[in-house]
Scaffold this motif. Structure first.
Motif, mmCIF file in Angstrom:
data_model
loop_
_atom_site.group_PDB
_atom_site.id
_atom_site.type_symbol
_atom_site.label_atom_id
_atom_site.label_comp_id
_atom_site.label_asym_id
_atom_site.label_seq_id
_atom_site.Cartn_x
_atom_site.Cartn_y
_atom_site.Cartn_z
ATOM 1 N N TYR A 135 -58.459 42.030 -30.861
ATOM 2 C CA TYR A 135 -58.542 42.690 -29.562
ATOM 3 C C TYR A 135 -57.392 43.680 -29.375
ATOM 4 N N VAL A 231 -71.075 35.744 -21.729
ATOM 5 C CA VAL A 231 -70.792 35.168 -23.038
ATOM 6 C C VAL A 231 -71.473 35.963 -24.143
ATOM 7 N N GLN A 234 -69.404 38.601 -25.907
ATOM 8 C CA GLN A 234 -68.150 38.237 -26.569
ATOM 9 C C GLN A 234 -68.215 38.439 -28.090
ATOM 10 N N PHE A 285 -63.057 31.714 -29.040
ATOM 11 C CA PHE A 285 -63.711 32.594 -28.069
ATOM 12 C C PHE A 285 -62.817 32.705 -26.838
#
Length: 290
Positions: A135, A231, A234, A285
């Motif tokens: 990220y 979700v 993701q 996650f």
């Protein structure tokens, strides 16, 4: 020139991600029967199936911190180019790696005052650390400053969920994670621990289930309870200790239950695998809490 992102080989990122996002990786060290190896060497592929075979055969495997001389050379090369450096390190709750590299960075910051040198103890491990690095790299590519990326990682690191299980408790016993009594009893009763990395970066057992399939489903159940919505949007990372079929089973569950399409599977590296053993399975996650 954009700032450099430095991490440890404990982040378990595959070579294509490392290359694609221009990451610098500091290799941790492991020893097999006294012979020393680096857990990551750029451009060289380690036969990890052979590593886990050696574990199953009872080879004596120990681990240590990154080589500080080599780490210094890698980081100083970036600073000489005039690049700022952001180091995202292995959980201080599991290793002394972060503290050792942070001391090195403090020294180098004094020698290169024109460069910004920043660091974050991710309190994360394996592809949990790797997902934070991923990220961070994406943010850098979108033009975020080193300060903004550092602050984002600090803000979100306790929302990076790590859920683990292992197939053989005796490896956790050898690594000092469970008692001999718990390891023997669990083995006899086919008990599989479900664990996570807590807010202090420690590996903590949270529940026990009977049987491998139930332990794998439990990882996905925990994802359902805490994963940040939506979700389906993701990126989900999965690591395994020489049990690819189980990793693909968990990935399929994640896809079917949540509609997630972006799933990456990679091996648990030798430094972490030396403590968790063959059959380690982990799911990572973003979540409301770890």
């Amino acid at each position: 020139m954009s700032f450099a992102i430095v991490t440890d080989s404990s982040s378990n990122l595959p070579e294509d991600i490392i290359d694609q996002h221009d990451l610098t990786v500091l290799p941790l060290t492991f020893m097999v029967d006294g012979e020393e190896y680096r857990s990551y060497l750029k451009g060289e592929k380690t036969d990890l199936s052979q590593f886990y075979t050696m574990m199953r055969e009872g080879k004596v495997i120990t681990t240590s911190l990154p080589n500080l001389k080599e780490s210094r050379e890698s980081i100083e090369a970036l600073l000489r180019e005039g690049r700022d450096v952001l180091y995202l390190g292995f959980s201080s709750g599991l290793s002394g790696t972060y503290q050792a590299i942070e001391l090195l960075l403090t020294e180098l910051a004094g020698l290169y005052p024109e460069c910004t040198v920043a660091s974050v103890d991710t309190l994360a491990a394996s592809l949990g650390e790797g997902l934070l690095v991923y990220y961070a790299a994406k943010m850098r590519e979108e033009g975020a400053s080193i300060e903004k990326v550092r602050d984002w990682v600090e803000e979100h690191k306790l929302h990076l969920a790590h859920w683990f299980t292992v197939d053989d408790l005796m490896f956790l016993f050898r690594g000092g994670r469970v008692s001999r009594t718990s390891a023997w009893a669990g083995t006899l009763l086919n008990i599989k621990p479900v664990m996570h990395v807590d807010d202090e970066g420690h590996l903590i057992p949270l529940e026990k289930v009977r049987g491998r399939k139930k332990s794998l489903k439990a990882l996905v159940d925990h994802m359902e309870q805490t994963a940040t919505a939506p979700v389906a949007d993701q990126t989900v990372f999965i690591t395994h200790g020489d049990c690819l079929e189980d990793a693909e089973y968990v990935a399929d569950l994640v896809r079917e239950r949540f509609g997630v399409s972006d799933v990456l599977i990679n091996w648990v590296d030798p430094v972490i695998g030396a403590h968790s053993g063959p059959g380690t399975m982990a799911l990572f996650f973003l979540a409301s809490e770890r």
